[in-house]
Design a protein around this motif. Structure first.
Motif, PDB file in Angstrom:
ATOM      1  N   LYS A 218       3.191   0.361  -6.895  1.00 53.93           N
ATOM      2  CA  LYS A 218       4.404   0.934  -7.485  1.00 53.93           C
ATOM      3  C   LYS A 218       4.099   1.665  -8.788  1.00 53.93           C
ATOM      4  O   LYS A 218       4.724   2.671  -9.105  1.00 53.93           O
ATOM      5  CB  LYS A 218       5.447  -0.158  -7.699  1.00 53.93           C
ATOM      6  N   LEU A 219       3.126   1.166  -9.547  1.00 55.20           N
ATOM      7  CA  LEU A 219       2.748   1.849 -10.782  1.00 55.20           C
ATOM      8  C   LEU A 219       2.110   3.202 -10.499  1.00 55.20           C
ATOM      9  O   LEU A 219       2.312   4.162 -11.248  1.00 55.20           O
ATOM     10  CB  LEU A 219       1.782   0.980 -11.598  1.00 55.20           C
ATOM     11  N   ALA A 220       1.368   3.278  -9.411  1.00 58.21           N
ATOM     12  CA  ALA A 220       0.752   4.550  -9.034  1.00 58.21           C
ATOM     13  C   ALA A 220       1.818   5.584  -8.695  1.00 58.21           C
ATOM     14  O   ALA A 220       1.670   6.776  -8.973  1.00 58.21           O
ATOM     15  CB  ALA A 220      -0.183   4.342  -7.847  1.00 58.21           C
ATOM     16  N   ALA A 221       2.909   5.096  -8.102  1.00 53.78           N
ATOM     17  CA  ALA A 221       3.994   5.997  -7.696  1.00 53.78           C
ATOM     18  C   ALA A 221       4.995   6.259  -8.825  1.00 53.78           C
ATOM     19  O   ALA A 221       5.794   7.204  -8.739  1.00 53.78           O
ATOM     20  CB  ALA A 221       4.725   5.413  -6.485  1.00 53.78           C
TER      21      ALA A 221
ATOM     22  N   GLY B 105      -4.917 -14.125 -17.953  1.00 49.69           N
ATOM     23  CA  GLY B 105      -4.070 -13.425 -18.909  1.00 49.69           C
ATOM     24  C   GLY B 105      -2.869 -12.838 -18.191  1.00 49.69           C
ATOM     25  O   GLY B 105      -2.973 -12.364 -17.067  1.00 49.69           O
ATOM     26  N   LEU B 106      -1.720 -12.898 -18.840  1.00 52.53           N
ATOM     27  CA  LEU B 106      -0.516 -12.252 -18.315  1.00 52.53           C
ATOM     28  C   LEU B 106      -0.583 -10.794 -18.749  1.00 52.53           C
ATOM     29  O   LEU B 106      -0.235 -10.460 -19.882  1.00 52.53           O
ATOM     30  CB  LEU B 106       0.727 -12.942 -18.884  1.00 52.53           C
ATOM     31  N   ALA B 107      -1.079  -9.935 -17.874  1.00 50.83           N
ATOM     32  CA  ALA B 107      -1.382  -8.560 -18.251  1.00 50.83           C
ATOM     33  C   ALA B 107      -0.179  -7.629 -18.109  1.00 50.83           C
ATOM     34  O   ALA B 107       0.626  -7.763 -17.186  1.00 50.83           O
ATOM     35  CB  ALA B 107      -2.538  -8.037 -17.405  1.00 50.83           C
ATOM     36  N   PHE B 108      -0.088  -6.689 -19.035  1.00 49.54           N
ATOM     37  CA  PHE B 108       0.884  -5.595 -18.959  1.00 49.54           C
ATOM     38  C   PHE B 108       0.084  -4.325 -18.719  1.00 49.54           C
ATOM     39  O   PHE B 108      -0.915  -4.076 -19.405  1.00 49.54           O
ATOM     40  CB  PHE B 108       1.676  -5.486 -20.263  1.00 49.54           C
ATOM     41  N   ALA B 109       0.505  -3.519 -17.762  1.00 52.59           N
ATOM     42  CA  ALA B 109      -0.295  -2.339 -17.408  1.00 52.59           C
ATOM     43  C   ALA B 109       0.596  -1.166 -17.038  1.00 52.59           C
ATOM     44  O   ALA B 109       1.779  -1.323 -16.722  1.00 52.59           O
ATOM     45  CB  ALA B 109      -1.233  -2.678 -16.248  1.00 52.59           C
ATOM     46  N   GLU B 110      -0.014   0.013 -17.067  1.00 52.38           N
ATOM     47  CA  GLU B 110       0.667   1.238 -16.648  1.00 52.38           C
ATOM     48  C   GLU B 110      -0.328   2.104 -15.887  1.00 52.38           C
ATOM     49  O   GLU B 110      -1.537   1.844 -15.893  1.00 52.38           O
ATOM     50  CB  GLU B 110       1.203   2.001 -17.859  1.00 52.38           C
ATOM     51  N   SER B 111       0.175   3.108 -15.220  1.00 50.31           N
ATOM     52  CA  SER B 111      -0.677   4.053 -14.499  1.00 50.31           C
ATOM     53  C   SER B 111      -1.610   4.782 -15.467  1.00 50.31           C
ATOM     54  O   SER B 111      -1.325   4.897 -16.666  1.00 50.31           O
ATOM     55  CB  SER B 111       0.211   5.072 -13.766  1.00 50.31           C
TER      56      SER B 111
ATOM     57  N   ASP C  55      -9.628   1.210 -12.339  1.00 48.34           N
ATOM     58  CA  ASP C  55      -9.814   2.623 -11.992  1.00 48.34           C
ATOM     59  C   ASP C  55      -8.491   3.378 -11.885  1.00 48.34           C
ATOM     60  O   ASP C  55      -8.447   4.599 -12.054  1.00 48.34           O
ATOM     61  CB  ASP C  55     -10.574   2.757 -10.666  1.00 48.34           C
ATOM     62  N   SER C  56      -7.374   2.648 -11.663  1.00 45.91           N
ATOM     63  CA  SER C  56      -6.077   3.313 -11.517  1.00 45.91           C
ATOM     64  C   SER C  56      -5.057   2.891 -12.576  1.00 45.91           C
ATOM     65  O   SER C  56      -3.999   3.510 -12.693  1.00 45.91           O
ATOM     66  CB  SER C  56      -5.487   3.035 -10.132  1.00 45.91           C
ATOM     67  N   LEU C  57      -5.386   1.863 -13.361  1.00 40.34           N
ATOM     68  CA  LEU C  57      -4.436   1.340 -14.343  1.00 40.34           C
ATOM     69  C   LEU C  57      -5.009   1.312 -15.755  1.00 40.34           C
ATOM     70  O   LEU C  57      -6.215   1.165 -15.943  1.00 40.34           O
ATOM     71  CB  LEU C  57      -4.024  -0.093 -13.974  1.00 40.34           C
ATOM     72  N   ASN C  58      -4.123   1.436 -16.726  1.00 42.68           N
ATOM     73  CA  ASN C  58      -4.474   1.231 -18.129  1.00 42.68           C
ATOM     74  C   ASN C  58      -3.825  -0.055 -18.622  1.00 42.68           C
ATOM     75  O   ASN C  58      -2.674  -0.354 -18.295  1.00 42.68           O
ATOM     76  CB  ASN C  58      -3.961   2.392 -18.998  1.00 42.68           C
TER      77      ASN C  58
END
Length: 348
Positions: A235-238, A118-124, A256-259
């Motif tokens: 980079k999303l974590a930051a 899957g081409l995933a889209f995620a955020e922190s 554990d770190s991304l939604n």
């Protein structure tokens, strides 16, 4: 059969000549060499580990993460010891690439679908809780939305009133990546085609259509993050307000770190990707030179290791890959067994 035997003999001679010239076994090709997709890379390395464990004395295959497009150029450059045996791809080979291969003597290519991604889209985890659609993503990232001039949207709210007034900041794959091609085909084009005029343009002027529908803005809102998807995760974590785009397996590894950011209200889950319900679902492939099968030690066994690992609950599923349907797995297991060559007639 005679032509295949001649090809194998010729390639063996090339390998021997290369080895003699360089002076020693280490300079020859007694290792499988694979190039291509960063998405397929972790799965190929996992298969390589299993292959070595099951075949004592065999050297571990060389797996290079070059991106699908970059890998295709290397793969299609020719037949012989200096060229890769396998291309990992997060999209299907293009007609233009297939033709380039043929021009360079790579005329017998085996296509094997190894699974689905899957081409995933995620955020922190600290992100704003974005919900996107292909149309919103297109309006935010297109260089020239609907062919009406340069993109001036600065915030997500500029694109859609339901979204927060935070700056558009997206970390994604480079132009050499199959993931970038999937972004264009599965998301950007779908969003672009929300305008009926763009659908008509595809039939009348495909070059203009591609420029309007797939070219990504270059003003810093979209950041090309190279072939290292783990860098996007960092980079999303930051940057809690940023959006990242990468293969589903990287999302799965970093829950554990991304939604997950849903597309059209559909989350990137294993079942949604496997069934194709998720808008960003895409098949994963490996391409193999038939002429190398007999000349490169262990190449056929390596393909058989892949086929033995792609079932639901298998080793690759445990690494985050989504298993293809039973019918697809059966068909591709037969390709591995018979080494059926791709005829390329239905390529685009």
């Amino acid at each position: 059969m005679v032509r295949l035997a001649v090809s194998a003999i010729a390639l063996s001679a090339t390998l021997s000549a290369c080895q003699d010239k360089a002076g020693g076994e280490a300079a020859g090709r007694d290792q499988i060499r694979t190039v291509g997709s960063s998405t397929v890379y972790p799965f190929a390395t996992a298969v390589a580990e299993q292959f070595v464990n099951a075949n004592p004395g065999m050297k571990s295959p060389i797996i290079e993460s070059t991106g699908t497009g970059g890998g295709m150029k290397l793969f299609c450059a020719g037949v012989g010891a200096q060229f890769p045996d396998i291309e990992n791809a997060s999209r299907r080979i293009k007609k233009s690439e297939f033709d380039d291969c043929a021009k360079n003597g790579v005329k017998e290519i085996i296509e094997i679908q190894i699974g689905v991604d899957g081409l995933a889209f995620a955020e922190s985890k600290k992100g704003p809780g974005m919900k996107l659609t292909p149309e919103i993503v297109y309006k935010a990232l297109a260089a020239n939305p609907f062919g009406k001039g340069a993109n001036t949207a600065q915030t997500w709210k500029d694109v859609d009133a339901s979204l927060p007034a935070i700056p558009i900041s997206v970390f994604g794959p480079p132009s050499t990546s199959g993931t970038r091609d999937s972004l264009a085909e599965l998301i950007l084009e779908k969003g672009c085609q929300s305008d009926p005029a763009m659908k008509a343009l595809k039939d009348s002027n495909e070059d203009q259509y591609k420029a309007a529908c797939t070219k990504v803005r270059e003003d810093g809102k979209y950041v090309d993050s190279g072939e290292n998807d783990n860098l996007i995760v960092q980079k999303l974590a930051a940057n809690p307000n940023a959006v990242g785009i990468f293969g589903y397996s990287f999302l799965e590894e970093n829950r554990d770190s991304l939604n997950d950011i849903p597309l059209n209200g559909v989350e990137a889950t294993y079942d949604n990707v496997a069934t194709g319900k998720y808008p960003g679902a895409r098949p994963l492939y490996i391409y193999v030179k038939k002429a190398h099968i007999q000349a490169i030690p262990g190449l056929k066994a390596f393909l058989e290791t892949f086929a033995g690992a792609w079932a639901p609950g298998g080793m690759l599923a445990k690494r985050g890959m989504v298993a293809a349907t039973e019918a697809v797995r059966t068909a591709n297991a037969e390709v591995v067994k018979s080494l059926t060559v791709l005829n390329g007639a239905d390529l685009k």
